[in-house]
Design an enzyme around this catalytic site. Structure first.
Site, PDB file in Angstrom:
ATOM      1  N   LYS A 125       0.856  -1.190   0.000  1.00 15.15           N
ATOM      2  CA  LYS A 125       0.000   0.000   0.000  1.00 15.15           C
ATOM      3  C   LYS A 125       0.883   1.227   0.000  1.00 15.15           C
ATOM      4  O   LYS A 125       1.674   1.451   0.911  1.00 15.15           O
ATOM      5  CB  LYS A 125      -0.932   0.050   1.215  1.00 15.15           C
ATOM      6  CG  LYS A 125      -2.028   1.125   1.041  1.00 15.15           C
ATOM      7  CD  LYS A 125      -2.652   1.564   2.339  1.00 15.15           C
ATOM      8  CE  LYS A 125      -1.902   2.674   3.005  1.00 15.15           C
ATOM      9  NZ  LYS A 125      -1.961   3.976   2.263  1.00 15.15           N
TER      10      LYS A 125
ATOM     11  N   GLU B 262       7.983  14.800  17.212  1.00 14.71           N
ATOM     12  CA  GLU B 262       8.532  14.786  15.860  1.00 14.71           C
ATOM     13  C   GLU B 262       7.797  15.824  15.006  1.00 14.71           C
ATOM     14  O   GLU B 262       6.625  15.665  14.680  1.00 14.71           O
ATOM     15  CB  GLU B 262       8.376  13.388  15.254  1.00 14.71           C
ATOM     16  CG  GLU B 262       9.095  13.199  13.951  1.00 14.71           C
ATOM     17  CD  GLU B 262       9.004  11.774  13.449  1.00 14.71           C
ATOM     18  OE1 GLU B 262       9.958  11.309  12.806  1.00 14.71           O
ATOM     19  OE2 GLU B 262       7.971  11.117  13.681  1.00 14.71           O
TER      20      GLU B 262
ATOM     21  N   CYS C 280      12.641  10.728   9.117  1.00 12.87           N
ATOM     22  CA  CYS C 280      12.448  10.139  10.443  1.00 12.87           C
ATOM     23  C   CYS C 280      13.708  10.228  11.292  1.00 12.87           C
ATOM     24  O   CYS C 280      13.633  10.298  12.520  1.00 12.87           O
ATOM     25  CB  CYS C 280      12.008   8.685  10.309  1.00 12.87           C
ATOM     26  SG  CYS C 280      13.136   7.666   9.339  1.00 12.87           S
TER      27      CYS C 280
ATOM     28  N   GLU D  63       9.283   0.550  11.273  1.00  9.40           N
ATOM     29  CA  GLU D  63      10.307   1.612  11.229  1.00  9.40           C
ATOM     30  C   GLU D  63       9.555   2.909  11.440  1.00  9.40           C
ATOM     31  O   GLU D  63       8.839   3.376  10.555  1.00  9.40           O
ATOM     32  CB  GLU D  63      11.051   1.571   9.898  1.00  9.40           C
ATOM     33  CG  GLU D  63      12.375   2.325   9.921  1.00  9.40           C
ATOM     34  CD  GLU D  63      12.229   3.761   9.468  1.00  9.40           C
ATOM     35  OE1 GLU D  63      12.160   4.650  10.366  1.00  9.40           O
ATOM     36  OE2 GLU D  63      12.183   4.010   8.262  1.00  9.40           O
TER      37      GLU D  63
END
Length: 558
Positions: free
Chosen positions: A202, A456, A312, A278
């Site tokens: 996806k 983040e 990230c 991850e």
């Protein structure tokens, strides 16, 4: 490596440069779902728009897959694994398909890099000169591994022949993010195919175009039908259906930690499929007192601002020793002011627009509603592969909810930094009146209890924190729920060794940053994920180990 792209600039781009974007020269052809080797419409016939983050204009309308399409794709992948030629090919034959695919990636760099930049907003020079060569290198790396996966012959305590074999795990579900669409495609697809698995992937709803084009090239390289299926769609519909599917044997997800928790729960409440995650990070970049300040400023700038800060592993907490702190912040401000922001198709531009649709599952209401969905699915999934009614959603309402979310989220974090008492020394606002551009932003006097130091941001916002000694910076750097990566800038070997072992992260870069060679494993501690991507370690994600034991009759030796 990511270093060394487009550094010849003298200030923020002018609004005229932003508001008169270059028109890409290619046409978008791949907009349908790829199921069983064919491009097909979604079962519902629905499509959704994908946007140009430079302008907010629609690039194309892409087929909107949902639970029914996921089931079609999983059925194709299951049949290809159980009955098709892919797992039964010699490993060498599989490797040749992957090598041909890598050659096609190199041949079509211009088209792929254009799609990546157009859909995502990253500089074209970054897409074409850095990421695409890395992607073909990843594929070649795993092509080389395909015929080197083997087990062991194990001595037993009695007269038995004992051997282990490594079998492909089966149908792998893979969900990739929007910040590095093609690179994450390669990180996921390469090892799974090398191991002999089949795949349902996806793509991110914000950036679906390049994965579809790459999948087309992979079939041109000779991949059999059904081995790789690509479904574009939304997380709460297609993503949740894939994570919950009873016929998916393994799941790999890259994205936010919040969504990762949902994915893990969906997987556990269905068939307890193993999951590789991850996830997010809040990585420290530590500038020690012996640092060459000019070099440290440049590397810290790169560690944070690369890819519009949408990385990230971004070095989003810049810890600077008090002896060099004042000099560092002045030079960090000057470097941010020099950063070229503008149309990513223009040569020399370092920073394009932010991806405009953000991370939809970060909305608390949506998160909770799909946890409830997961709980319902767990009751029904043993009798049905999926329940389409559970996954229905109003696409227009969903798009309205998430439109420009990433852009607005970054601006909210900037306002939070100001309100919490951090010192804004440059940036802090949008750039221009069109598109999703944000000024390179630098804060000083940042404290650990501020949101900009805890969460983040995923944007071009550098937070600079002062420290006094080694013990203090180790304690503060580790005082986060994340543990993805860290950077250390020092000329002292003992300092480098001490910090690299004390930091609770999956990767430590010493006097470098974002070095992502194909062979280097990547993953995090704590809430930055579980398992590793890349390198030999990644192969174990897609393999099962089987022990085979047989008696030995009158062996000459044991």
């Amino acid at each position: 490596r990511f270093c060394g792209v487009g550094r010849v600039v003298s200030g923020y781009s002018t609004s005229a440069g932003i508001e008169n974007p270059i028109n890409p020269s290619i046409k978008v052809h791949c907009t349908q779902l790829l199921i069983n080797g064919n491009f097909v419409d979604s079962a519902s016939g629905k499509t959704f728009p994908t946007y140009d983050p430079r302008t907010g204009d629609v690039i194309a309308h892409v087929a909107e897959g949902d639970a029914e399409d996921i089931d079609r794709a999983v059925c194709a992948a299951r049949k290809a694994f159980d009955e098709g030629p892919w797992p039964k090919m010699t490993a060498y034959e599989r490797s040749k398909v992957l090598f041909r695919f890598a050659d096609l990636l190199d041949k079509h760099i211009e088209e792929l890099a254009t799609l990546e930049t157009w859909d995502n907003g990253k500089p074209y020079e970054q897409s074409a000169k850095i990421e695409l060569p890395m992607i073909s290198r990843i594929i070649r790396y795993y092509a080389g591994w395909a015929d080197k996966i083997h087990g062991l012959t194990i001595p037993a305590d009695g007269p038995h022949l004992v051997q282990t074999i490594h079998e492909p795990i089966g149908v792998a579900g893979q969900i990739i993010p929007w910040n590095f669409p093609l690179l994450m495609f390669a990180w996921k697809v390469g090892p799974a195919l090398a191991c002999g698995c089949t795949i349902v992937l996806k793509s991110a709803e914000q950036t679906p175009l390049s994965a579809l084009y790459a999948a087309k090239l992979l079939h041109e390289a000779g991949l059999p039908p059904g081995v790789l299926n690509v479904v574009s769609g939304f997380g709460p519909t297609a993503g949740a259906a894939l994570a919950s599917h009873m016929d998916v044997d393994k799941l790999a997800f890259t994205g936010s930690s919040e969504t990762g928790k949902i994915v893990l729960e969906l997987a556990s409440k269905s068939n307890l499929k193993p999951v590789t995650l991850e996830l997010g990070g809040k990585s420290p970049f530590i500038v020690c007192k012996d640092a060459d300040v000019d070099k440290a400023v440049e590397l810290a700038h790169f560690a944070l601002f690369f890819n519009q800060g949408q990385c990230c592993s971004a070095g989003s907490r810049t810890y600077v020793h008090e002896d060099v702190h004042d000099e560092f912040i002045e030079k960090a401000k000057a470097r941010a002011l020099k950063r070229s922001v503008g149309d990513p198709f223009k040569a020399g531009v370092e920073q394009g627009p932010q991806v405009n649709n953000g991370q939809p599952l970060l909305h608390v209401v949506v998160i909770m509603s799909y946890i409830l969905i997961a709980m319902k699915i767990s009751v029904r999934c043993y009798n049905l592969r999926f329940s389409p009614v559970l996954f229905q959603t109003d696409t227009n309402a969903y798009l309205n909810q998430i439109d420009s979310e990433q852009f607005e989220k970054i601006l909210r974090y900037i306002r939070s930094g100001i309100e919490s008492g951090a010192t804004l020394i440059t940036g802090g606002d949008r750039l221009g009146s069109k598109g999703f551009y944000i000024q390179p932003t630098v804060f000083t006097n940042v404290k650990e209890d501020m949101l900009i130091a805890q969460e983040e941001i995923f944007g071009p916002v550098q937070s600079i924190l002062k420290f006094r000694d080694m013990d203090e910076v180790i304690r503060r750097a580790n005082s986060t729920r994340y543990g993805l990566a860290a950077g250390v800038f020092t000329n002292d070997l003992d300092t480098a060794n001490t910090l690299s072992r004390a930091l609770k992260v999956g990767t430590v870069w010493i006097n470098c940053y974002d070095v992502f060679d194909a062979a280097i494993p990547f993953g995090g501690y704590k809430m930055s994920g579980q398992g590793r991507e890349k390198g030999v370690h990644c192969l174990s994600n897609y393999l099962q180990v089987k022990a085979i034991v047989a008696p030995l009759k009158n062996p000459a030796w044991i």
